[in-house]
Every structure is written in C-alpha cells, then in structure tokens.
Design an enzyme around this catalytic site. Structure first.
Site, PDB file in Angstrom:
ATOM      1  N   LYS A  81      -7.121  55.667  10.855  1.00  0.00           N
ATOM      2  CA  LYS A  81      -6.827  54.998   9.585  1.00  0.00           C
ATOM      3  C   LYS A  81      -6.187  56.009   8.642  1.00  0.00           C
ATOM      4  CE  LYS A  81      -7.627  50.784   7.863  1.00  0.00           C
ATOM      5  NZ  LYS A  81      -7.457  49.533   8.596  1.00  0.00           N
ATOM      6  N   GLY A 181     -12.228  37.868  -2.703  1.00  0.00           N
ATOM      7  CA  GLY A 181     -10.932  38.508  -2.560  1.00  0.00           C
ATOM      8  C   GLY A 181      -9.907  37.535  -2.003  1.00  0.00           C
TER       9      GLY A 181
END
Length: 354
Positions: A81, A181
């Site tokens: 990542k 979200g």
C-alpha cells in the site's frame, strides 16, 4: 531531482520506505508487507493525516490487509500500500503525482500501485508518466479502468450473502442499510441497493459527495456523521476510513450485519470477538471488498484484461464469505479471525512450497 527516500525497518514487513520531495510537496510512504504470492499490489491513498505516525499506522495496516485480500481472492499477488500525506484538495498536482510515480518506480516493481481514496484514474495517468508499475489506468490507456464499480459489485454480492445467512433470503428488498461514507464505491453500492429495493440511510463529511447522491437518489435519508452508529438497520456498511469499530462505537450498533467497503474496519482484532458476542455477523473487509483488486489483477492475465473474466472472479466473493462463516462456526471463532487464518495458511503454504 529532489526526491529523497528513507528505508524504515518494521518487523514482519519486507520493505517500508518514506519519501519527501520539497519541490512538489510530496510526503509519502510505501509499505510492502509480503510478496510470497507475487509482487505487492495495493492502492495509493491520499489523506490529510493528523501526524506522520498516523499515516504510518494506516499504511502498515492497509498493506497487511492487502496480503490477506490478495491471498483469499487468489490473485497471485502480494500485499502492499502507499499513502500520500496531505489535503488532496489543496496540494495535489500533476507534478506531485509524477514525483509519486518516481517513488513507486524506485522499488523496481516490488510494489505495483492502483487507485484508492482521493486518487483517481487521471492521477494514475500522471503517475504512469514516471513509472510503469501502475494498474487501473483507463481502458484507452490499456488498463482496466476505475476499480470502484467492481469493488462495489463485490460488496453488493457480499451483503446479499450476509442477508441469506442471517435472514434466509438474499433479497435486499425491504432491508435497511446504513452507509458510512459516500465516496465512489459507496455511491455505486447505493445505486445497486436502491435498484434492488433496499432503504438507505447515509452520512459523510464531504458536502460535494452528499450532493452527488442527493441528485440521483433523493429518497436516501441522511444523519450526522457520528449518528450513523445509532441507526436501527439490518446492515451497517462502513465505506469510509478504517478503525471505526471500537470500544465506543461498537456497543451502539443496532444491526444484524456489518458489511462494507472500508479497509481495516476493526480498531483491534478483539472487536471481531465483540461482534460475535453481540450476535452481529461481520463480513471481513478484506474478503468482501476484494472486487477492485480482483479486477485490476486481471490485467496480469496471459491474454490481457477481460471484463467477463474479472466479473466471474469477483462473483467468487460470495463463496469466500460462505466458507469463512462456515470455518468460523466450526472453530467457534469470530469471522475476522477465521478469514485471517485462511489467508495466512495460503501464504504459509506458498512459502513452504518455495
């Protein structure tokens, strides 16, 4: 060239590197957790972290999660990542993204990047100007395109799988889903849920994202960000940042299922046990949200990317969840631990075979 990199030793991780570039304002970290199964593929996230330590914690957790996600999804890739520290609305520029590309390139293909929070296809095109280790570029550029719809499709299939497990039917009609979200993945998920007859309550801190949903789905109900935990619903779907299920929020949940797109939803592993104790079925995030990574991994197929192949592989998320739930019940453990056990065994077996 003003890019400066610094290696950081972290136990259990193959490589962790920090980079700065005074000329473009870049401050970033790449974490490569494990490449036993293949090069580390994982998205590039841009966030205005409270501190460098917070960014480091996030990238380490995310990269480990990518190892498990790729393992269970059988992508043939490892876990990594990257995070860029800063406000995307203020400091993101093509020059900064090209500098990030040079950072990615400095790892020599050990890490392959992709889209994540606040990073879109156009940003990746800038990144691709300085490195070839990029997936998820536009179809015109030879890539598989925006992975968000594929992540959303996998989450939708996962929610249906959870509904079948808890209620005996996978039909979302008449079910109430509370979504935390409303970014790109969640907006597509909302499209699918409403088309299937579900009721949706949502929240976000970004008024622009809220406006996009309101324009297409005026029937969506809205609550303040903190109030989403108190919504009485069938499914709570975290689709923002991670570590949101903790000692304070988890007891407030009034749902039967937690299934969403966010990474690292549990603040700590013991919160998976707390969900089990409360009788709430948890769809481990790195299983249910694997659709995007499965899609971009298909760019590595011998014949090149094929959407039909990708969609068929994404449909396997449902079976992966059913297997996880069965393993958890057979062993008397929570579903998050069960999924991690399965993923670690896949990696361990591959390491032993080498």
């Amino acid at each position: 060239m003003t890019l400066r990199t610094e290696e950081i030793r972290v136990e259990g991780y193959e490589r962790v590197v920090r980079a700065t570039d005074d000329e473009t304002g870049l401050r970033a970290i790449i974490s490569v957790h494990d490449t036993t199964l293949g090069p580390a593929l994982g998205g590039m996230r841009m966030w205005n972290y409270a501190s460098d330590d917070a960014a480091m914690t996030d990238v380490l957790r995310l990269s480990e999660g990518m190892t498990y996600k790729s393992a269970i999804a059988r992508t043939g890739l490892g876990g990594g990542k990257s995070v860029i520290i800063g406000d995307a609305k203020k400091i993101k520029t093509p020059e900064l993204m090209r500098s990030m590309g040079r950072f990615v390139d400095s790892l020599g293909g050990l890490y392959i990047t992709a889209e994540d929070v606040n990073i879109g296809v156009r940003d990746l095109e800038c990144v691709s100007e300085t490195t070839r280790h990029v997936t998820g570029l536009s179809r015109e550029k030879g890539g598989s395109g925006n992975p968000s719809p594929y992540t959303a499709h996998g989450v939708f299939l996962g929610i249906k799988t959870c509904l079948a497990d808890v209620f005996g039917s996978d039909d979302p009609r008449g079910r109430h889903v509370a979504i935390q979200g409303v970014g790109a993945v969640a907006r597509t998920l909302i499209d699918k849920l409403i088309a299937a007859g579900a009721t949706v309550t949502a929240t976000d801190i970004d008024e622009e994202k809220i406006a996009l949903v309101r324009e297409n789905h005026p029937q969506v109900a809205w609550v303040e960000p903190d109030a989403i935990y108190d919504v009485a619903c069938d499914v709570f779907a975290p689709c923002a940042l991670g570590a949101i299920l903790d000692d304070g929020t988890l007891p407030r949940l009034s749902c039967k299922i937690v299934a969403g797109a966010a990474n690292n939803q549990l603040a700590d592993d013991r919160h998976g046990e707390m969900l089990l104790e409360r009788g709430i079925l948890y769809a481990p995030d790195f299983v249910i949200n694997a659709g995007g990574i499965v899609n971009v991994s298909c760019e590595f197929e011998p014949g090149g990317y094929d959407e039909d192949v990708a969609m068929k592989k994404i449909s396997n998320i449902a079976e992966a969840l059913r297997s996880t739930f069965a393993h958890a019940r057979a062993e008397g453990i929570d579903t998050n631990r069960a999924a991690e056990e399965v993923a670690r065994k896949i990696v361990a077996d591959a390491r032993a075979a080498k």
